[in-house]
Scaffold this motif. Structure first.
Motif, PDB file in Angstrom:
ATOM      1  N   HIS A 178      -8.265   1.789  -7.066  1.00  0.00           N
ATOM      2  CA  HIS A 178      -6.895   2.187  -6.728  1.00  0.00           C
ATOM      3  C   HIS A 178      -6.817   2.789  -5.331  1.00  0.00           C
ATOM      4  O   HIS A 178      -5.878   2.504  -4.576  1.00  0.00           O
ATOM      5  N   ILE A 179      -7.773   3.637  -4.986  1.00  0.00           N
ATOM      6  CA  ILE A 179      -7.767   4.283  -3.668  1.00  0.00           C
ATOM      7  C   ILE A 179      -7.865   3.242  -2.561  1.00  0.00           C
ATOM      8  O   ILE A 179      -7.112   3.271  -1.574  1.00  0.00           O
ATOM      9  N   ILE A 180      -8.797   2.313  -2.708  1.00  0.00           N
ATOM     10  CA  ILE A 180      -9.000   1.302  -1.663  1.00  0.00           C
ATOM     11  C   ILE A 180      -7.797   0.376  -1.571  1.00  0.00           C
ATOM     12  O   ILE A 180      -7.313   0.076  -0.466  1.00  0.00           O
ATOM     13  N   GLU A 181      -7.276  -0.065  -2.707  1.00  0.00           N
ATOM     14  CA  GLU A 181      -6.141  -0.988  -2.662  1.00  0.00           C
ATOM     15  C   GLU A 181      -4.898  -0.307  -2.100  1.00  0.00           C
ATOM     16  O   GLU A 181      -4.146  -0.922  -1.328  1.00  0.00           O
ATOM     17  N   ALA A 182      -4.668   0.948  -2.458  1.00  0.00           N
ATOM     18  CA  ALA A 182      -3.543   1.685  -1.872  1.00  0.00           C
ATOM     19  C   ALA A 182      -3.690   1.783  -0.356  1.00  0.00           C
ATOM     20  O   ALA A 182      -2.707   1.703   0.393  1.00  0.00           O
ATOM     21  N   THR A 183      -4.936   1.936   0.109  1.00  0.00           N
ATOM     22  CA  THR A 183      -5.200   2.011   1.552  1.00  0.00           C
ATOM     23  C   THR A 183      -4.814   0.710   2.240  1.00  0.00           C
ATOM     24  O   THR A 183      -4.131   0.715   3.280  1.00  0.00           O
ATOM     25  N   PHE A 184      -5.231  -0.413   1.699  1.00  0.00           N
ATOM     26  CA  PHE A 184      -4.923  -1.699   2.324  1.00  0.00           C
ATOM     27  C   PHE A 184      -3.429  -2.009   2.269  1.00  0.00           C
ATOM     28  O   PHE A 184      -2.872  -2.587   3.218  1.00  0.00           O
ATOM     29  N   LYS A 185      -2.765  -1.612   1.195  1.00  0.00           N
ATOM     30  CA  LYS A 185      -1.323  -1.821   1.113  1.00  0.00           C
ATOM     31  C   LYS A 185      -0.590  -0.968   2.143  1.00  0.00           C
ATOM     32  O   LYS A 185       0.332  -1.448   2.821  1.00  0.00           O
ATOM     33  N   ALA A 186      -0.985   0.279   2.275  1.00  0.00           N
ATOM     34  CA  ALA A 186      -0.356   1.150   3.269  1.00  0.00           C
ATOM     35  C   ALA A 186      -0.634   0.650   4.684  1.00  0.00           C
ATOM     36  O   ALA A 186       0.249   0.681   5.553  1.00  0.00           O
ATOM     37  N   PHE A 187      -1.859   0.178   4.921  1.00  0.00           N
ATOM     38  CA  PHE A 187      -2.222  -0.386   6.221  1.00  0.00           C
ATOM     39  C   PHE A 187      -1.350  -1.597   6.544  1.00  0.00           C
ATOM     40  O   PHE A 187      -0.832  -1.742   7.665  1.00  0.00           O
ATOM     41  N   ALA A 188      -1.149  -2.460   5.566  1.00  0.00           N
ATOM     42  CA  ALA A 188      -0.325  -3.650   5.770  1.00  0.00           C
ATOM     43  C   ALA A 188       1.107  -3.291   6.121  1.00  0.00           C
ATOM     44  O   ALA A 188       1.696  -3.845   7.064  1.00  0.00           O
ATOM     45  N   ARG A 189       1.686  -2.362   5.376  1.00  0.00           N
ATOM     46  CA  ARG A 189       3.077  -1.990   5.632  1.00  0.00           C
ATOM     47  C   ARG A 189       3.225  -1.259   6.964  1.00  0.00           C
ATOM     48  O   ARG A 189       4.221  -1.434   7.670  1.00  0.00           O
ATOM     49  N   ALA A 190       2.241  -0.444   7.325  1.00  0.00           N
ATOM     50  CA  ALA A 190       2.292   0.226   8.624  1.00  0.00           C
ATOM     51  C   ALA A 190       2.189  -0.787   9.760  1.00  0.00           C
ATOM     52  O   ALA A 190       2.885  -0.679  10.779  1.00  0.00           O
TER      53      ALA A 190
END
Length: 212
Positions: A178-190
Motif C-alpha cells: 500500500h505504501i509503495i503503490e500510494a507513492t507511485f499514484k501520488a507521483f503520477a498525479r503530481a
C-alpha cells in the motif's frame, strides 16, 4: 491546430505539440526501451521482467494520463537491481526529452494519495536541478519478489535523468504494498499537474530567470 509529427530526439527545440519521446539504453547488464506521450490517455505496455515494477509503471501511466511503453531485458539471474535502476534512468531521459525546454508548463506539482491505511505526499518541481528527499519507511524487505529498497533506487534514477526536484513523504501506512503503490499514484498525479500546459504562460519558460 494540427499536431506536428516531429521527433524530439532530432528537433532542436521541443514544442507543446510534440511532447513525446522514445529512448533506448543498452548496457552490458540491461536493454531498455521507453516511449512516453505526455498528453496521452493512460495507456501502458510495461514488460520489464519485474512484475511489481510493471504494476507500478501502470500506476504512473493510469494516474498521470501518460501513454507509456517500457520494454526491458536484464540480468535477472543476479537480481532486479540493474533492471529497476536502468528503467528509471531511461524513463527519466524520456521525460526530459519529451518536455523539451519546458516552455508553458505549470512546472510544480503535488498530490497526497491514500491507499487504505497508507497516505503518501509527493511534491515535485521540473526545475532542472536534480534532488530527491525520500521519506518512506517500508516495513518489509520484499513485496512478492520485489526488493523494497529498489523503490528509492528507481526514484533516484528518474530524478537524476529528468532533472526534477522530488520530495516524498509517508504520512501514514503499515502495509508495504500500500505504501509503495500510494507513492507511485501520488507521483503520477503530481507529474500530471506539473506537466500540464498553463494557458497564461503561453510559450514562456516557467522561471523568473527565463531559463530552467
Amino acid at each position: 491546430m494540427q499536431l506536428q509529427d516531429r521527433n524530439p530526439a532530432t528537433t532542436p527545440q521541443n514544442t507543446l505539440t510534440t511532447r513525446t519521446a522514445s529512448v533506448s539504453r543498452t548496457t552490458g547488464e540491461t536493454d531498455v526501451q521507453v516511449t512516453i506521450n505526455i498528453d496521452g490517455t493512460g495507456q501502458c505496455d510495461a514488460q520489464t521482467g519485474v512484475p511489481f515494477l510493471d504494476h507500478m509503471l501502470h500506476q504512473i501511466a493510469s494516474h498521470g494520463l501518460f501513454d507509456l511503453t517500457v520494454h526491458a531485458k536484464g540480468d535477472y539471474e543476479i537480481d532486479d537491481h540493474h533492471t529497476n535502476e536502468d528503467v528509471g534512468i531511461t524513463l527519466g531521459m524520456a521525460l526530459k526529452q519529451a518536455l523539451g525546454d519546458r516552455k508553458g508548463i505549470v512546472r510544480f506539482g503535488h498530490f497526497v494519495a491514500p491507499l487504505d491505511e497508507s497516505l503518501v505526499q509527493v511534491a515535485l518541481d521540473f526545475s532542472g536541478r536534480p534532488h530527491l528527499s525520500y521519506g518512506l519507511e517500508i516495513p518489509t524487505q520484499r513485496v512478492g519478489t520485489y526488493d523494497t529498497q529498489l523503490v528509492r533506487e528507481f526514484f533516484v534514477a528518474v530524478v537524476n535523468h529528468s532533472q526534477m526536484t522530488l520530495h516524498i513523504r509517508q504520512l501514514d501506512g503499515i502495509n508495504s504494498h500500500h505504501i509503495i503503490e500510494a507513492t507511485f499514484k501520488a507521483f503520477a498525479r503530481a507529474m500530471r499537474m506539473a506537466t500540464e500546459v498553463d494557458p497564461r504562460r503561453a510559450s514562456q519558460i516557467p522561471s523568473s530567470k527565463g531559463v530552467l
